[in-house]
Design an enzyme around this catalytic site. Structure first.
Site, PDB file in Angstrom:
ATOM      1  N   TYR A   1      15.646  29.514  10.760  1.00 56.12           N
ATOM      2  CA  TYR A   1      14.414  30.192  11.161  1.00 56.12           C
ATOM      3  C   TYR A   1      14.177  30.031  12.658  1.00 56.12           C
ATOM      4  O   TYR A   1      14.366  28.951  13.208  1.00 56.12           O
ATOM      5  CB  TYR A   1      13.216  29.594  10.425  1.00 56.12           C
ATOM      6  CG  TYR A   1      13.172  29.886   8.949  1.00 56.12           C
ATOM      7  CD1 TYR A   1      13.055  31.195   8.478  1.00 56.12           C
ATOM      8  CD2 TYR A   1      13.218  28.852   8.027  1.00 56.12           C
ATOM      9  CE1 TYR A   1      13.001  31.459   7.116  1.00 56.12           C
ATOM     10  CE2 TYR A   1      13.153  29.095   6.670  1.00 56.12           C
ATOM     11  CZ  TYR A   1      13.049  30.409   6.219  1.00 56.12           C
ATOM     12  OH  TYR A   1      12.982  30.654   4.881  1.00 56.12           O
TER      13      TYR A   1
ATOM     14  N   MET B   1      12.205  24.396   4.279  1.00 53.18           N
ATOM     15  CA  MET B   1      11.537  23.729   3.161  1.00 53.18           C
ATOM     16  C   MET B   1      12.521  22.934   2.310  1.00 53.18           C
ATOM     17  O   MET B   1      12.238  21.813   1.892  1.00 53.18           O
ATOM     18  CB  MET B   1      10.798  24.753   2.295  1.00 53.18           C
ATOM     19  CG  MET B   1       9.986  24.094   1.180  1.00 53.18           C
ATOM     20  SD  MET B   1       9.085  25.241   0.132  1.00 53.18           S
ATOM     21  CE  MET B   1       7.759  25.751   1.185  1.00 53.18           C
TER      22      MET B   1
ATOM     23  N   LYS C   1       0.845  -1.203   0.000  1.00 49.49           N
ATOM     24  CA  LYS C   1       0.000   0.000   0.000  1.00 49.49           C
ATOM     25  C   LYS C   1       0.878   1.250   0.000  1.00 49.49           C
ATOM     26  O   LYS C   1       2.093   1.173   0.243  1.00 49.49           O
ATOM     27  CB  LYS C   1      -0.927  -0.022   1.214  1.00 49.49           C
ATOM     28  CG  LYS C   1      -0.223  -0.068   2.559  1.00 49.49           C
ATOM     29  CD  LYS C   1      -1.211  -0.363   3.685  1.00 49.49           C
ATOM     30  CE  LYS C   1      -0.491  -0.515   5.004  1.00 49.49           C
ATOM     31  NZ  LYS C   1      -1.409  -0.949   6.083  1.00 49.49           N
TER      32      LYS C   1
ATOM     33  N   ARG D   1     -11.186  -0.367  14.708  1.00 49.38           N
ATOM     34  CA  ARG D   1     -11.068   0.449  13.507  1.00 49.38           C
ATOM     35  C   ARG D   1     -12.002  -0.224  12.508  1.00 49.38           C
ATOM     36  O   ARG D   1     -13.201  -0.003  12.571  1.00 49.38           O
ATOM     37  CB  ARG D   1      -9.595   0.468  13.076  1.00 49.38           C
ATOM     38  CG  ARG D   1      -9.115   1.776  12.562  1.00 49.38           C
ATOM     39  CD  ARG D   1      -7.623   1.767  12.351  1.00 49.38           C
ATOM     40  NE  ARG D   1      -7.161   0.575  11.613  1.00 49.38           N
ATOM     41  CZ  ARG D   1      -5.906   0.357  11.246  1.00 49.38           C
ATOM     42  NH1 ARG D   1      -4.974   1.225  11.550  1.00 49.38           N
ATOM     43  NH2 ARG D   1      -5.573  -0.719  10.584  1.00 49.38           N
TER      44      ARG D   1
HETATM   45  C1  LIG Z   1      -0.706  -2.055   6.603  1.00 58.92           C
HETATM   46  C2  LIG Z   1      -1.282  -3.364   6.973  1.00 58.92           C
HETATM   47  C3  LIG Z   1      -0.460  -4.468   7.188  1.00 58.92           C
HETATM   48  C4  LIG Z   1       1.048  -4.369   7.216  1.00 58.92           C
HETATM   49  O1  LIG Z   1       1.433  -3.853   8.462  1.00 58.92           O
HETATM   50  P1  LIG Z   1       3.012  -3.688   8.835  1.00 58.92           P
HETATM   51  O2  LIG Z   1       2.995  -3.216  10.232  1.00 58.92           O
HETATM   52  O3  LIG Z   1       3.544  -2.668   7.891  1.00 58.92           O
HETATM   53  O4  LIG Z   1       3.602  -5.020   8.633  1.00 58.92           O
HETATM   54  C5  LIG Z   1      -1.060  -5.693   7.422  1.00 58.92           C
HETATM   55  N1  LIG Z   1      -2.418  -5.808   7.463  1.00 58.92           N
HETATM   56  C6  LIG Z   1      -3.236  -4.757   7.278  1.00 58.92           C
HETATM   57  C7  LIG Z   1      -4.707  -4.950   7.348  1.00 58.92           C
HETATM   58  C8  LIG Z   1      -2.702  -3.503   7.036  1.00 58.92           C
HETATM   59  O5  LIG Z   1      -3.517  -2.470   6.850  1.00 58.92           O
END
Ligand SMILES: *Cc1c(COP(=O)(O)O)cnc(C)c1O
Length: 365
Positions: free
Chosen positions: A252, A300, A35, A130
């Site tokens: 800054y 930046m 992802k 969640r």
């Molecule tokens: C992102 C995600 C993972 C991977 O998690 P990591 O901590 O990066 O290994 C696995 N399962 C689900 C449902 C996720 O959203």
């Protein structure tokens, strides 16, 4: 000379980390979690290093379709499933697996007739609160999905909220087992932390993400101690050096004040490149291979570093923001965040190079 900032990607490290994940969970299928454009590394760029994965898991439907259009035949799982019923034909057409986590999705599936039918992972909420259906409803929902013509195969999954903590999964695992007792479907439980700590209970399908990219899912166990190597090295150079007298300020807001004569190096990398602006004075950084500290506010386009211990550093000296020689987790820790966020945040203006293919023209994702 071009602006010296580049994100260098080590595909051999990624392949080795994947092998490591597999070794932790030898009995399981491994879905490589890709992802967020492979955690900021560039999905299409890193694909060749994931040849040994059994499949992929991600959030973004467009990237899933791109994988199929490039001829990818392995399973692909959409971790939030579909958002509206109109997407179901795309899932079916491209044979994309689908997490189902809500009653709304179940109802949409019951009304739909995607052809061919979909591979569905029913997600059960075991305490993260969640996504996921309530454990006491899982059995009835599994039965509904079993009857739905839109569902071709069914698996059960959950996602642990605290797999990285000592007693982090016992309660969640007990809830999952109680919810699923007797159900004949394959299971998917473990993310990276789960793979490392509980490879044996990770289920038929494990879902490692962060460990593939060579960062740790744990607060107190380094990636190196887990046998993981960094995949991304963010490299730059010093583009300026300033000589300060006691009392002079840097950057800054004058958040750094020299207490004695010293030199400050200016690095081409700032928050518009994805370096965290909240990284405080003292955040580790490598100059000519030596670990030194940032001094002054991240701006930046630039970061300033304390060169007191490096009399030979000069314009052109090599800098590593994170990666080889400086774990991204160390930088993240100093900045009050996690490696995940830093690697996902590398900005589009940063050129990527694949190690061993330094010609930039062939490395765009
Ligand atoms: C992102 C995600 C993972 C991977 O998690 P990591 O901590 O990066 O290994 C696995 N399962 C689900 C449902 C996720 O959203």
């Amino acid at each position: 000379m071009a602006r010296p900032l580049v994100a260098q990607i080590d595909l051999a490290a990624l392949a080795a980390n994947l092998a490591r994940a597999r070794a932790f969970a030898p009995g399981s299928q491994v879905l490589a979690v890709v992802k967020a454009d492979a955690y900021g590394h560039g999905l299409m760029r890193v694909l060749p290093a994931l040849a040994a994965a059994d499949g992929f898991a991600l959030i973004e439907l467009d990237n899933a379709v791109r994988l199929r259009e490039r001829g990818e035949r392995r399973p692909i799982l959409l971790l939030e499933g579909f958002f509206e019923a109109t997407e179901l034909d795309t899932f079916a057409h491209h044979a994309l697996g689908c997490v189902v986590h809500s009653l709304e999705q179940v109802e949409m599936l019951e009304r739909a007739r995607p052809m061919p039918a979909l591979d569905v992972y029913l997600k059960i909420n075991t305490g993260m609160n969640r996504l996921g259906v309530a454990p006491n409803e899982a059995r009835a929902i599994a039965a509904r999905l079993e009857r739905a013509p839109a569902v071709g195969s069914l698996r059960l999954m959950t996602h642990f909220a605290r797999a990285d903590e000592e007693d982090g999964i016992e309660q969640a695992l007990a809830r999952f087992e109680a919810a699923c007792a007797g159900l004949p479907y394959p299971r998917s439980l473990a993310n990276s932390a789960g793979v490392v700590r509980f490879g044996d209970i990770g289920g038929d399908v494990v879902r490692p993400g962060i460990m593939l990219y060579g960062a740790t899912p744990f607060a107190r166990r380094s990636a190196q101690s887990l046998g993981l190597a960094p995949v991304m090295t963010l490299r730059s150079k010093l583009i300026g050096v300033q000589t300060l007298a006691a009392g002079d300020i840097v950057g800054y807001g004058a958040t750094f004040v020299a207490t004695q004569p010293m030199r400050i190096g200016v690095v081409a990398c700032g928050y518009a490149d994805g370096y965290p602006r909240h990284a405080p004075n003292g955040t580790p950084i490598l100059v000519d291979g030596a670990r030194v500290a940032t001094a002054g506010r991240v701006s930046m386009d630039m970061i300033t570093v304390d060169l007191s211990s490096l009399p030979d550093a000069r314009v052109g000296s090599d800098v590593v923001l994170w990666g080889e020689g400086l774990p991204i987790d160390d930088v993240a820790h100093a900045a009050g965040t996690v490696g995940y966020e830093l690697m996902c945040a590398v900005a589009p203006r940063v050129p990527f190079v694949v190690q061993g293919q330094e010609d930039r023209s062939c490395t765009s994702s």
